[in-house]
Structures are given as C-alpha cells and as structure tokens.
Design a protein around this motif. Structure first.
Motif, mmCIF file in Angstrom:
data_model
loop_
_atom_site.group_PDB
_atom_site.id
_atom_site.type_symbol
_atom_site.label_atom_id
_atom_site.label_comp_id
_atom_site.label_asym_id
_atom_site.label_seq_id
_atom_site.Cartn_x
_atom_site.Cartn_y
_atom_site.Cartn_z
ATOM 1 N N PHE A 198 0.832 -1.204 0.000
ATOM 2 C CA PHE A 198 0.000 0.000 0.000
ATOM 3 C C PHE A 198 0.868 1.256 0.000
ATOM 4 O O PHE A 198 0.624 2.198 -0.761
ATOM 5 C CB PHE A 198 -0.929 0.000 1.220
ATOM 6 C CG PHE A 198 -1.795 1.224 1.320
ATOM 7 C CD1 PHE A 198 -2.970 1.318 0.593
ATOM 8 C CD2 PHE A 198 -1.429 2.294 2.123
ATOM 9 C CE1 PHE A 198 -3.767 2.453 0.670
ATOM 10 C CE2 PHE A 198 -2.214 3.432 2.210
ATOM 11 C CZ PHE A 198 -3.389 3.512 1.480
ATOM 12 N N MET A 232 2.317 1.786 -3.459
ATOM 13 C CA MET A 232 1.344 2.379 -4.384
ATOM 14 C C MET A 232 1.083 3.840 -4.033
ATOM 15 O O MET A 232 0.938 4.694 -4.914
ATOM 16 C CB MET A 232 0.043 1.588 -4.341
ATOM 17 C CG MET A 232 0.088 0.272 -5.076
ATOM 18 S SD MET A 232 0.179 0.449 -6.881
ATOM 19 C CE MET A 232 -1.490 1.016 -7.245
ATOM 20 N N GLN A 240 0.631 -7.368 -7.575
ATOM 21 C CA GLN A 240 0.156 -7.746 -6.246
ATOM 22 C C GLN A 240 -0.583 -9.081 -6.349
ATOM 23 O O GLN A 240 -1.455 -9.249 -7.200
ATOM 24 C CB GLN A 240 -0.775 -6.686 -5.655
ATOM 25 C CG GLN A 240 -1.284 -7.085 -4.272
ATOM 26 C CD GLN A 240 -2.080 -6.009 -3.566
ATOM 27 O OE1 GLN A 240 -1.731 -5.613 -2.467
ATOM 28 N NE2 GLN A 240 -3.152 -5.544 -4.167
ATOM 29 N N PHE A 278 -6.130 -3.389 -4.994
ATOM 30 C CA PHE A 278 -6.097 -1.929 -5.027
ATOM 31 C C PHE A 278 -7.263 -1.346 -5.813
ATOM 32 O O PHE A 278 -7.729 -0.246 -5.520
ATOM 33 C CB PHE A 278 -4.772 -1.441 -5.619
ATOM 34 C CG PHE A 278 -3.603 -1.620 -4.701
ATOM 35 C CD1 PHE A 278 -3.569 -0.996 -3.465
ATOM 36 C CD2 PHE A 278 -2.536 -2.427 -5.056
ATOM 37 C CE1 PHE A 278 -2.499 -1.160 -2.602
ATOM 38 C CE2 PHE A 278 -1.455 -2.607 -4.206
ATOM 39 C CZ PHE A 278 -1.436 -1.969 -2.978
ATOM 40 N N SER A 310 -8.362 0.987 -2.840
ATOM 41 C CA SER A 310 -8.000 2.396 -3.012
ATOM 42 C C SER A 310 -7.846 2.684 -4.502
ATOM 43 O O SER A 310 -6.730 2.853 -4.991
ATOM 44 C CB SER A 310 -6.694 2.706 -2.274
ATOM 45 O OG SER A 310 -5.726 1.704 -2.529
ATOM 46 N N CYS A 370 -4.724 3.740 -8.435
ATOM 47 C CA CYS A 370 -4.516 2.926 -9.636
ATOM 48 C C CYS A 370 -4.451 3.747 -10.919
ATOM 49 O O CYS A 370 -4.135 3.192 -11.987
ATOM 50 C CB CYS A 370 -5.635 1.891 -9.763
ATOM 51 S SG CYS A 370 -5.727 0.738 -8.379
ATOM 52 N N GLU A 382 -2.878 -7.359 -10.820
ATOM 53 C CA GLU A 382 -3.285 -8.020 -9.582
ATOM 54 C C GLU A 382 -3.865 -9.390 -9.903
ATOM 55 O O GLU A 382 -4.595 -9.558 -10.884
ATOM 56 C CB GLU A 382 -4.319 -7.168 -8.839
ATOM 57 C CG GLU A 382 -3.780 -5.812 -8.413
ATOM 58 C CD GLU A 382 -4.779 -5.014 -7.593
ATOM 59 O OE1 GLU A 382 -4.632 -4.973 -6.360
ATOM 60 O OE2 GLU A 382 -5.702 -4.426 -8.196
#
Length: 404
Positions: free
Chosen positions: A282, A285, A296, A328, A332, A336, A343
């Motif tokens: 996190f 990113m 991820q 992500f 959040s 991105c 991912e």
C-alpha cells in the motif's frame, strides 16, 4: 377472599446491592494520564493526539490524510507510532507538530484497555487513527457493496478512513516524501549487488497481513523470471520467524535487506516488484512513482465459494472472503490511475502442479488467466478508466523531500 380473587401481593425482597467493582485498569490508566500530560501534550497548544498502532498500511493511510485532516479540523497533530513505523512518519514529518514513538506493548495497552472511548473525536485527547478502533471492525460488509454490486457505488478502504476521520469524500491522499539520502542508499545497495536497471525484479514474499504462498510458488516465479533474463532479488527486510517462507532468500535470487524507506527507490531502479497484499505494498502504491511495475498477489483458498455474477470483475472470485476487496482496484482505486499495476487472486492451498502454473502466470503477467483481477463497471468498461476523472482528484503528486 374467593378463589378467583388475586392473592395479596407479598413483600418484595430486595437483593443486596453489591459495591461497585474496582476498575482493574484504574492504575494503568492513571499512568497513561501522566504520560500524555508530561510527555505527549505541548503546554499551551491545542493539538490532535493521534495513535497509529497497527500495521504499515494503517499508519501510511492516516499520514497520507494528515494534511487534509488539519485543513478540515484545524490545529496541528501530535503523532504516536510504533518503532517499526518511524520511517513512515518521517516521510510525512512536515505534517506533524511532533512525532513520538511508543513501544509496542505500551501502544497496545493504550489501544486495548478501554482507555480511549470508541466514539472519541476530541482535540487534546488521545484517539486511534484506525477505523478498526472506531466501531468499524466488521466493516467488510459495507465495502462489499463495491465488489459485489457494481453500480451501487460502495465504499473503499480509503473512503472508510475519510469517513471515520470526518473528512470530505474528496480529501486528497498525499504521497510520501522519499528523501534524497534514502534514494542514494538504495542506489548504493543496487550498485553493490549488481542490479541491472530496468531488467530486475524485487520479490517480496514476507507478509505480516495475509496468508503466504508456499515455497514452490516463489521458487517457480524466480526461476521463470531468471529464465526470461531478469536479475531477481528477494527482499529480506523485516524478516522474522513468523512472516517468511522456509527458504530465504528464494533459491537463485540475490538477497537484499531493504528498510521501509528504501523499498520504493530500489523497486524504481529494478523495474518491477512482486508482492503479497500488505501495508508495504500500500505504501509503495501511495508513493505514486509509477516508474516501475507492481504485481500484487492476493491469497484465497481453493475451497472458497465462487460466483461469477454481480462481482464487478472479469473472473471468478470468492463470494465470502475479503481477498478481492484487498485488491487496489477496490481498496484504493484512486491509487490505480496511470499505475503500471497487475493483480492476481490465487489459491494458496492448491496442488504443487497448479501452484507452478499460477507462478508462471504471475511471472509472465498473463492477464488472460482467470486469476487476473480486473474491476469492471456495469457497462463492461474498466472501473478505473470509467471513473478516472474524479479518482485523479483524490491524490497529490509525489514531492521529493530534501536530503539529510
């Protein structure tokens, strides 16, 4: 008195009143009062006293919203962190009146002994920064609105933090400042280890937050990358007897022990980072460098209940686990935008043959595999693309900190 007449009420018996029980934490809390009065508070100055006592992700999340918090609520912030997270606080040191370190046992005692009321939001009084301590420990059900029901909106992890901090929904996440001396230290490690810039991969199998993938998975990822001509590193930073895999570093890779503040600049030099879902990913990113690829990998189980309907994703995902909302794109999505991110949702308990296959999928970034996560809107378009306009306004560009 006839048989139908009610009986006369008898005399009411009164139970003896027990004396109030002594507060088992009274002495402990009195000690905390002294600590905050004598060590934490700044005499004559009002301030928010915020404790970050959990993982890197929660600490990073609050720090990233600290500027928005002060703009919204006024005054300044005194930040208390765990020893392991001092580097995160330094990345945002310009946002705090002062930063203090609480040893882990003291931090946990303050947070877990009912010293801080759950609904407290009061200046000059200690408060937890984490939504878990503010009545939302079981908030995954709320966040599932976003993953299970596209079109209904839902709420992301970062939106949950905005909510509990009483911030506007458009409060910006600030990128961490990476100091020049941290970049130089990462560069020196890279030079010493013979890193090939842009043709190297940093593997991060250590995880304190989620299920770890088995040795055969990481061995195969490394072997496949080496086969494709990459130099591969295993990050040993933060390794202990509980959070790694059996053979560290991963066979065939080069060991590198990166402190928190060097992970982002080292990954920038390498060109790619493969990591499980955790606070360090996190923070990476959040850094918003967007100069290296991040892959991820999120754990699920082969026995999970699956569904292909109303999931807002292109492939099968567990319907009753938190794994998907840790991606992500759900956790959040504002981070991105323009990010070179892939991912994957992978069963950690599959057969060896399947783990080998999935490892090659990850190494090759095979987006055609069903394990690849791609959040989509009801109209079939990628969620991040469809909402890029307003998501882009929720972050600030990274600003390099002065060296020191």
């Amino acid at each position: 008195m006839s048989e139908s007449d009610p009986a006369a009420p008898g005399e009411l018996a009164t139970a003896p009143v027990a004396p109030p029980a002594a507060d088992p934490f009274a002495e402990l809390h009195a000690g905390f009062d002294d600590m905050f009065n004598n060590t934490v508070r700044i005499p004559g100055q009002d301030a928010w006293i915020i404790l970050c006592g959990y993982n890197i992700g929660e600490t990073s999340e609050f720090c990233a919203l600290a500027d928005a918090f002060v703009q919204q609520h006024g005054h300044g912030i005194i930040l208390l962190v765990r020893p392991a997270h001092v580097a995160v606080a330094r990345m945002y040191g310009h946002r705090f009146l002062k930063v203090l370190v609480l040893q882990d046992d003291i931090m946990q005692a303050v947070l877990r002994s009912n010293y801080i009321p759950q609904d407290r939001f009061e200046i000059n009084k200690p408060m937890s920064a984490c939504w878990i301590d503010r009545g939302f420990r079981h908030s995954d059900g709320v966040k599932y609105l976003g993953s299970h029901y596209p079109g209904r909106g839902g709420i992301s992890e970062t939106d949950m933090q905005r909510f509990v901090l009483r911030l506007p929904w458009n409060a910006k996440l600030e990128a961490p400042r990476i100091r020049v001396d941290w970049e130089r230290a990462a560069m020196q490690q890279a030079l010493d280890l013979g890193l090939r810039m842009g043709r190297s991969v940093l593997l991060c199998p250590i995880n304190n937050s989620a299920k770890r993938f088995p040795q055969i998975f990481w061995d195969t990822v490394a072997a496949r990358l080496i086969e494709r001509g990459y130099m591969v590193f295993t990050n040993m930073g933060g390794l202990n007897e509980f959070n790694g895999i059996a053979n560290m570093p991963i066979p065939g890779t080069t060991a590198v022990s990166l402190p928190i503040e060097q992970v982002i600049p080292f990954a920038h030099l390498a060109g790619r980072m493969i990591t499980g879902g955790n606070g360090m990913s996190f923070l990476t990113m959040l850094g918003s460098w967007k100069t290296f690829r991040i892959t991820q990998i999120l754990p699920t189980t082969k026995d999970a209940s699956f569904t292909t309907s109303s999931m807002g994703a292109r492939s099968k995902h567990p319907s009753r686990e938190a794994s998907l909302i840790s991606a992500f794109q759900y956790l959040s999505p504002e981070l991105c935008i323009d990010a070179p991110l892939s991912e994957f949702l992978l069963p950690f308990d599959e057969s060896d043959d399947e783990m080998v296959r999935l490892a090659r999928v990850v190494a090759d970034e095979d987006t055609s595999d069903p394990s690849y996560i791609e959040r989509r809107e009801c109209n079939g378009k990628r969620y991040i693309d469809e909402h890029a306009g307003w998501l882009r306004e929720l972050t600030t560009a990274p600003e390099q900190a002065p060296g020191g």
